[in-house]
Motif scaffolding. Structure first.
Motif, PDB file in Angstrom:
ATOM      1  N   GLY A 291      -4.601  19.570 -48.697  1.00 34.01           N
ATOM      2  CA  GLY A 291      -4.636  18.386 -49.311  1.00 34.01           C
ATOM      3  C   GLY A 291      -4.429  17.092 -48.624  1.00 34.01           C
ATOM      4  O   GLY A 291      -4.292  16.098 -49.101  1.00 34.01           O
ATOM      5  N   THR A 292      -4.185  17.238 -47.279  1.00 33.10           N
ATOM      6  CA  THR A 292      -3.946  16.230 -46.143  1.00 33.10           C
ATOM      7  C   THR A 292      -5.118  15.955 -45.425  1.00 33.10           C
ATOM      8  O   THR A 292      -5.993  16.676 -45.092  1.00 33.10           O
ATOM      9  CB  THR A 292      -2.723  16.215 -45.671  1.00 33.10           C
ATOM     10  N   ASP A 293      -5.132  14.883 -44.548  1.00 33.08           N
ATOM     11  CA  ASP A 293      -6.143  14.643 -43.592  1.00 33.08           C
ATOM     12  C   ASP A 293      -5.970  15.724 -42.342  1.00 33.08           C
ATOM     13  O   ASP A 293      -6.742  15.873 -41.797  1.00 33.08           O
ATOM     14  CB  ASP A 293      -6.159  13.230 -42.963  1.00 33.08           C
ATOM     15  N   ASN A 294      -4.835  16.459 -42.422  1.00 37.91           N
ATOM     16  CA  ASN A 294      -4.572  17.273 -41.298  1.00 37.91           C
ATOM     17  C   ASN A 294      -4.489  18.763 -41.955  1.00 37.91           C
ATOM     18  O   ASN A 294      -3.521  19.568 -41.733  1.00 37.91           O
ATOM     19  CB  ASN A 294      -3.131  17.179 -40.690  1.00 37.91           C
ATOM     20  N   HIS A 295      -5.752  19.063 -42.406  1.00 31.99           N
ATOM     21  CA  HIS A 295      -5.621  20.473 -43.051  1.00 31.99           C
ATOM     22  C   HIS A 295      -6.405  21.394 -42.071  1.00 31.99           C
ATOM     23  O   HIS A 295      -7.499  21.295 -41.552  1.00 31.99           O
ATOM     24  CB  HIS A 295      -6.526  20.478 -44.265  1.00 31.99           C
ATOM     25  N   PHE A 296      -5.694  22.283 -41.373  1.00 29.77           N
ATOM     26  CA  PHE A 296      -6.049  23.410 -40.624  1.00 29.77           C
ATOM     27  C   PHE A 296      -6.153  24.640 -41.262  1.00 29.77           C
ATOM     28  O   PHE A 296      -5.417  25.027 -42.367  1.00 29.77           O
ATOM     29  CB  PHE A 296      -5.115  23.325 -39.393  1.00 29.77           C
TER      30      PHE A 296
END
Length: 312
Positions: free
Chosen positions: A206-211
């Motif tokens: 749910g974030t821009d840093n979804h890994f």
């Protein structure tokens, strides 16, 4: 010619109506196999081999079309699967259930707990609504949201048969939160012929840093990635590791038990302060339409899945 079609679609009402009619007729009137082939081609830009499937994605699509047993409907239903889990491994692994209904108008303060919970539908993959303080909810908006969700049949667009005959309902469960007040990581265990093989861990959902990291069951990194596309970004593996869950061995062992009837399946778990909770069962990860890279690993993983001959 391709540019002409693009211009007509983007700049004319006729073009938009034509595309809408195409997709509507596809979902309603096309045979399942044709829709499955089209969706695969649209995503992968290559034909789907259903006669002699070789890759993991091809076998997932083959199973989508040919493995259609009642147990799939039960296990895809986030409400009915609870009885399956209880029978196979016991109810201790279930997330506490507070309320269930088939009527969205029942979403009222008196029917929700006074502590954090999650409200979700049992028949789709749209996630849930986190509720920390029920008096802050916009109930008319919540009711309208679930009226729309309960009227949607997920089968119509993907032809994933297990969703077709689920009776839609709303379920309210305990919101799992760690001692630090965070939403726990979820671990998705991919099982081949009743044996856990690899574990998907999503970080920063749910974030821009979804890994999305991939591990074998001994927690060594997998030499491949199987990403989802979120907007312009893909969920590539992170350049850092996450610690293995304390209950890793139990997670694999229990996944073996739950996956026993299936050629390929994904069993999802939460580890909350070293206690395991069952999440859900998914039969067709990303609908079998996302590439595994390097490509050779789609074939290598496919070789490990033996398709049953006694389905239906």
């Amino acid at each position: 010619m391709k540019n002409v079609f693009k211009w007509v679609y983007h700049n004319t009402l006729f073009g938009k109506l034509l595309i809408y009619s195409f997709h509507t007729s596809k979902n309603r009137f096309w045979p399942d196999q044709l829709v499955i082939r089209y969706n695969y081609w649209k995503s992968r830009k290559k034909p789907l081999n259903l006669k002699n499937p070789q890759t993991l994605n091809e076998k997932i699509n083959w199973l989508k079309l040919y493995d259609r047993r009642p147990i799939h409907t039960q296990c895809a239903d986030k409400y009915e699967v609870r009885s399956y889990v209880t029978e196979k491994i016991g109810e201790d692994y279930l997330v506490p259930l507070y309320f269930q209904t088939q009527n969205p108008n029942d979403l009222k303060p008196e029917n929700l707990p006074d502590f954090p919970c999650i409200i979700k539908a049992n028949h789709d993959s749209s996630g849930g609504i986190f509720v920390y303080e029920k008096h802050k909810l916009d109930y008319p908006d919540l009711i309208e949201n679930f009226k729309k969700r309960l009227n949607k049949n997920y089968y119509s667009s993907t032809k994933e048969w297990q969703y077709k005959n689920i009776t839609p309902r709303i379920i309210v469960e305990k919101l799992l939160i760690t001692k630090e007040g965070e939403i726990p990581l979820d671990y998705k265990v991919h099982c081949f012929n009743g044996k856990a093989h690899m574990i998907q861990v999503d970080i920063g959902r749910g974030t821009d840093n979804h890994f999305r990291n991939w591990y074998y069951t001994d927690w060594t990194r997998c030499p491949f990635k199987w990403t989802a596309r979120l907007g312009e970004k893909e969920t590539d593996p992170a350049d850092f590791d996450v610690h293995p869950p304390k209950e890793l061995n139990a997670m694999s062992r229990l996944s073996n038990i739950l996956s026993e009837p299936f050629d390929y399946v994904r069993i999802d778990w939460y580890d909350v302060d070293d206690k395991l909770y069952f999440g859900e069962i998914t039969f067709h990860h990303d609908s079998g339409c996302r590439p595994i890279k390097p490509d050779k690993w789609d074939y290598k993983l496919g070789e490990m899945v033996q398709l049953s001959n006694n389905l239906n």
